[in-house]
Design an enzyme around this catalytic site. Structure first.
Site, PDB file in Angstrom:
ATOM      1  N   ARG A  82      23.700  -7.532 -78.338  1.00  0.00           N
ATOM      2  CA  ARG A  82      24.424  -8.653 -77.351  1.00  0.00           C
ATOM      3  C   ARG A  82      25.066  -8.238 -76.001  1.00  0.00           C
ATOM      4  O   ARG A  82      25.093  -7.393 -74.888  1.00  0.00           O
ATOM      5  CB  ARG A  82      26.326  -8.151 -77.997  1.00  0.00           C
ATOM      6  CG  ARG A  82      27.053  -8.211 -78.955  1.00  0.00           C
ATOM      7  CD  ARG A  82      28.322  -8.002 -79.887  1.00  0.00           C
ATOM      8  NE  ARG A  82      28.518  -7.637 -81.229  1.00  0.00           N
ATOM      9  CZ  ARG A  82      29.323  -7.111 -81.297  1.00  0.00           C
ATOM     10  NH1 ARG A  82      30.802  -6.561 -80.377  1.00  0.00           N
ATOM     11  NH2 ARG A  82      29.479  -7.201 -83.370  1.00  0.00           N
TER      12      ARG A  82
ATOM     13  N   ASP B  38      25.849  -9.507 -72.212  1.00  0.00           N
ATOM     14  CA  ASP B  38      27.350 -10.276 -71.132  1.00  0.00           C
ATOM     15  C   ASP B  38      27.327 -11.208 -70.296  1.00  0.00           C
ATOM     16  O   ASP B  38      26.369 -12.139 -70.558  1.00  0.00           O
ATOM     17  CB  ASP B  38      27.729  -8.510 -70.745  1.00  0.00           C
ATOM     18  CG  ASP B  38      27.665  -7.871 -71.654  1.00  0.00           C
ATOM     19  OD1 ASP B  38      28.838  -8.182 -72.310  1.00  0.00           O
ATOM     20  OD2 ASP B  38      27.650  -6.170 -70.210  1.00  0.00           O
TER      21      ASP B  38
ATOM     22  N   TYR C  75      15.604  -3.080 -71.221  1.00  0.00           N
ATOM     23  CA  TYR C  75      15.861  -3.834 -69.964  1.00  0.00           C
ATOM     24  C   TYR C  75      15.581  -3.697 -68.365  1.00  0.00           C
ATOM     25  O   TYR C  75      14.596  -2.672 -68.406  1.00  0.00           O
ATOM     26  CB  TYR C  75      17.598  -3.605 -70.016  1.00  0.00           C
ATOM     27  CG  TYR C  75      18.065  -4.092 -71.008  1.00  0.00           C
ATOM     28  CD1 TYR C  75      19.018  -5.229 -70.650  1.00  0.00           C
ATOM     29  CD2 TYR C  75      18.725  -2.913 -72.550  1.00  0.00           C
ATOM     30  CE1 TYR C  75      19.822  -5.202 -71.665  1.00  0.00           C
ATOM     31  CE2 TYR C  75      19.796  -3.437 -72.505  1.00  0.00           C
ATOM     32  CZ  TYR C  75      19.908  -4.950 -73.308  1.00  0.00           C
ATOM     33  OH  TYR C  75      20.954  -4.669 -74.115  1.00  0.00           O
TER      34      TYR C  75
ATOM     35  N   ARG D  23      24.092  -1.566 -65.993  1.00  0.00           N
ATOM     36  CA  ARG D  23      24.442  -1.786 -65.232  1.00  0.00           C
ATOM     37  C   ARG D  23      25.246  -0.707 -64.384  1.00  0.00           C
ATOM     38  O   ARG D  23      24.841  -0.992 -62.966  1.00  0.00           O
ATOM     39  CB  ARG D  23      25.667  -2.622 -65.151  1.00  0.00           C
ATOM     40  CG  ARG D  23      24.334  -4.180 -65.148  1.00  0.00           C
ATOM     41  CD  ARG D  23      25.575  -5.039 -66.167  1.00  0.00           C
ATOM     42  NE  ARG D  23      26.748  -5.482 -65.410  1.00  0.00           N
ATOM     43  CZ  ARG D  23      28.366  -6.274 -66.022  1.00  0.00           C
ATOM     44  NH1 ARG D  23      28.355  -6.521 -66.907  1.00  0.00           N
ATOM     45  NH2 ARG D  23      28.762  -6.871 -64.543  1.00  0.00           N
TER      46      ARG D  23
END
Length: 255
Positions: A49, A51, A112, A200
């Site tokens: 999922r 954001d 990522y 992040r």
């Protein structure tokens, strides 16, 4: 019949991947396209999922349809779906998957990438793809800190809060590298799974180390404290891309 899609999208206009009660998720757009092709209106099950504002090049999702509904090759399926999708979402590929395959539960890792533009003038072509940091960054300090994230750790200090208690905040990071090309920095973070806003949080902390707010070895104390307040800032969503999802070959080989 089970089918696997690899999906790329620019997340700028979306409230993340999932179908939303308010706003639009990428999943909703792809399911709407599927409904144009399959009377059974299949639901998508994704590997992850993302954001609001986060992008993807390698999101993986699967769906099931009655065998009689698929009347085209998987190559034509990707083309047909793209004809119904907006330009900022694309099905990169479609493939048959084994009946037991699950996009989320069979994933063994994800990569990522986060992009930072370290210059006082933003590259306008990257304004929705990279975080602009105007002050000079100490790349040596950041590269000294990055390997400290590698390994099996409790990453609670780097994750965003949820409205429910996580069963475990322990994850394994297999890679945390920083590449530089002119003003652009690329943070590559690879692991078996990630907590909410964890990537992040890691990038934001590394950038603040590069700005001199923390010494590189402070990462060890941050991990040990298990307290979000002791770590660095959360990097903005728009610099993050879900680059790739990893599976064992046996999990994705069609029967």
């Amino acid at each position: 019949m089970k089918l696997k899609l690899t999906i790329a999208y620019d997340g700028t206009a979306y409230e993340g991947w999932q179908v939303q009660q308010t706003g639009t998720g990428v999943q909703e757009k792809v399911e709407t396209a599927l409904a144009k092709l399959f009377p059974s209106q299949p639901r998508l099950h994704s590997a992850s999922r993302t954001d609001t504002g986060v992008h993807a090049l390698g999101m993986v999702a699967h769906f099931e349809v009655p065998a009689g509904e698929l009347r085209m090759t998987t190559r034509k399926l990707a083309l047909a779906l793209n004809a119904w999708l907006p330009a900022d979402i694309r099905v990169v590929s479609a493939a048959h998957a084994p009946g037991a395959f699950h996009a989320r539960f069979d994933a063994v890792g994800k990569q990522y990438r986060y992009f930072v533009w370290n210059h006082n003038a933003m590259n306008p072509l990257l304004r929705h793809r990279a975080w602009q940091v105007t002050r000079p960054l100490d790349l040596k300090a950041m590269r000294a800190a990055a390997p400290l994230f590698v390994g099996r750790h409790d990453f609670k200090s780097f994750a965003g809060s949820r409205n429910y208690e996580m069963k475990s905040t322990v994850r394994t990071v297999k890679r945390c590298d920083i590449k530089k090309s002119g003003p652009q920095l690329t943070f590559l973070i690879e692991g078996d799974g990630f907590l909410y806003k964890m990537c992040r949080g890691i990038v934001g902390t590394l950038v603040q180390i590069g700005l001199g707010k923390f010494p590189a070895d402070e990462v060890r104390r941050m991990l040990a404290r298990k307290d979000r307040r002791v770590a660095g800032t959360t990097a903005p969503a728009h610099g993050l891309v879900l680059w790739k999802v990893f599976y064992k070959k046996s999990a994705v080989r069609s029967q």
